[in-house]
Design an enzyme around this catalytic site. Structure first.
Site, PDB file in Angstrom:
ATOM      1  CG  ASP A 135       1.482  -4.879  -4.595  1.00 23.59           C
ATOM      2  OD1 ASP A 135       2.267  -5.849  -4.613  1.00 23.59           O
ATOM      3  OD2 ASP A 135       1.266  -4.193  -3.590  1.00 23.59           O
ATOM      4  CG  ASP A 195       5.595  -9.878  -0.835  1.00 26.18           C
ATOM      5  OD1 ASP A 195       6.712  -9.932  -0.275  1.00 26.18           O
ATOM      6  OD2 ASP A 195       4.527  -9.846  -0.212  1.00 26.18           O
TER       7      ASP A 195
END
Length: 418
Positions: A135, A195
């Site tokens: 991330d 994602d």
């Protein structure tokens, strides 16, 4: 044919609504009014953040220290009891709040917001070496990336480049993707989630800044592999594809936050639309533009898309229309649509009208209470309904993409480059 007709009728209805709205001379400027609202809400948020930090439970503090998670940094969501949840820098959402502050600074040019953005950004520096997560883009590019874009701070540039170098250590050549999760090793060999498409933006940026094509090649490989394996024939996306690290073949295709393995998790569709739009921007490769167009069509011809265009948390959730919405999916979709409209001349009006209608409906029916709701901007987001987590609450990334979409709308309507 039926879905094409629905898309056409939706375009007509959006166009009519837009024209009707334009005929009202008293209608406030959507962008200006929302940034005024955002300024007031974010100023309300700062003492709430200080209060939440001071009132952290001892059990939480001890756990955080024992696991070396660092200090509490930025807001993530409002809890069901109304309390504000802060997260340490390692949390994947830690970069969105400083990103919001940078967006308010970009709109207002007020040094107050620059100083606040710097403070909340610099809390995250330790993450530049955190190779345990995919991330990095969400955390570092939303914060330091926006900061560098707006200030040219050379320290920010160095931190971003180191962050990108850390991220590519997770690339698995045999798979062609960046590994997403390290947790639940008993379940996953090499999980890749949709994602992850948004974390590629950091790599494209790093490739330009360093003239090192390694970053670019990894990003393109990841996007192509995901395009090959994550999508069904109708261009809905799986949430998770688990790969064999030796053969590079998918082991299974499942969900983690969606309703079922065969359903279309709404935020997953949003990540996909946004991700392939940015990949086209960065590469100019037609395959990525075509993928983005297909994903848009899937979303806006789906029979379960509500009239206000704010999706239910999953397009196939069983209790529709009595299911929670996900405003975060809507804001991400809107932001992506404004950019996509600049790449598809024959659909630019439709895409912009869809995005406009989302923002208009969010403004009218989803905004938080002024000087309330812990300073968040939007209600009715859903984090992970299967895990009974963040259901129908304000969540920080909904606010981040809301402000980004508003800025993009503003630039488009002024004829400026996004």
């Amino acid at each position: 044919m039926e879905t094409n007709m629905k898309h056409y009728l939706l375009a007509l209805s959006i166009g009519a609504a837009t024209l009707a709205g334009c005929q009202s001379p008293k209608e406030p400027n959507l962008v200006a009014s929302n940034f005024t609202f955002a300024e007031q809400q974010l100023k309300y948020a700062f003492p709430k953040i200080d209060e939440a930090r001071a009132n952290e439970a001892q059990e939480s503090r001890d756990k955080r220290i024992a696991r070396q998670w660092g200090e509490l940094t930025n807001p993530r969501n409002t809890e069901p009891d109304g309390s504000l949840r802060l997260v340490p820098s390692k949390d994947w959402t830690s970069g969105f709040f400083p990103g919001e502050l940078w967006y308010v600074y970009e709109y207002t040019h007020d040094s107050f917001w620059k100083e606040k953005a710097e403070k909340h950004t610099e809390m995250l520096e330790r993450e530049k070496k955190n190779g345990t997560t995919h991330d990095m883009g969400f955390k570092m590019y939303c914060s330091y990336g926006n900061g560098y874009r707006l200030t040219g701070n050379p320290t920010y540039k160095d931190i971003l480049i180191e962050s990108a170098r850390t991220l590519i250590t997770r690339f698995k050549p045999n798979v062609g993707c960046i590994r997403s999760w390290d947790h639940h090793a008993d379940q996953w060999e090499c999980p890749v989630i949709i994602d992850n498409m948004l974390n590629l933006e950091l790599l494209f940026w790093a490739s330009r800044e360093t003239n090192d094509s390694t970053f670019y090649n990894i990003a393109v490989s990841h996007a192509r592999t995901t395009m090959k394996n994550h999508f069904r024939d109708d261009f809905s996306t799986y949430h998770v594809v688990n790969y064999d690290t030796i053969t590079g073949s998918p082991i299974c295709k499942v969900t983690h936050q969606g309703y079922s393995d065969d359903s279309a998790w709404a935020r997953g569709q949003a990540w996909a639309l946004y991700g392939y739009t940015l990949c086209y921007r960065e590469t100019g490769l037609p395959e990525f533009l075509e993928q983005a167009k297909h994903i848009e069509r899937y979303i806006f011809t789906h029979p379960n898309l509500p009239e206000d265009l704010i999706p239910y948390w999953d397009f196939n959730a069983p209790e529709i229309p009595n299911e929670p919405r996900d405003a975060s999916a809507a804001t991400c979709i809107a932001s992506a649509l404004y950019e996509l409209s600049t790449y598809v001349p024959e659909q630019k009006d439709l895409y912009k009208q869809e995005a406009d209608r989302i923002l208009e409906n969010l403004t009218a029916n989803y905004r938080t209470q002024q000087n309330g709701d812990n300073g968040f901007l939007l209600l009715h987001s859903t984090g992970s309904k299967p895990h009974d987590s963040e259901i129908d609450v304000p969540i920080v990334y909904a606010d981040y993409y809301f402000l980004e979409a508003l800025l993009r709308k503003n630039k488009l309507e002024k004829g400026e480059k996004l």
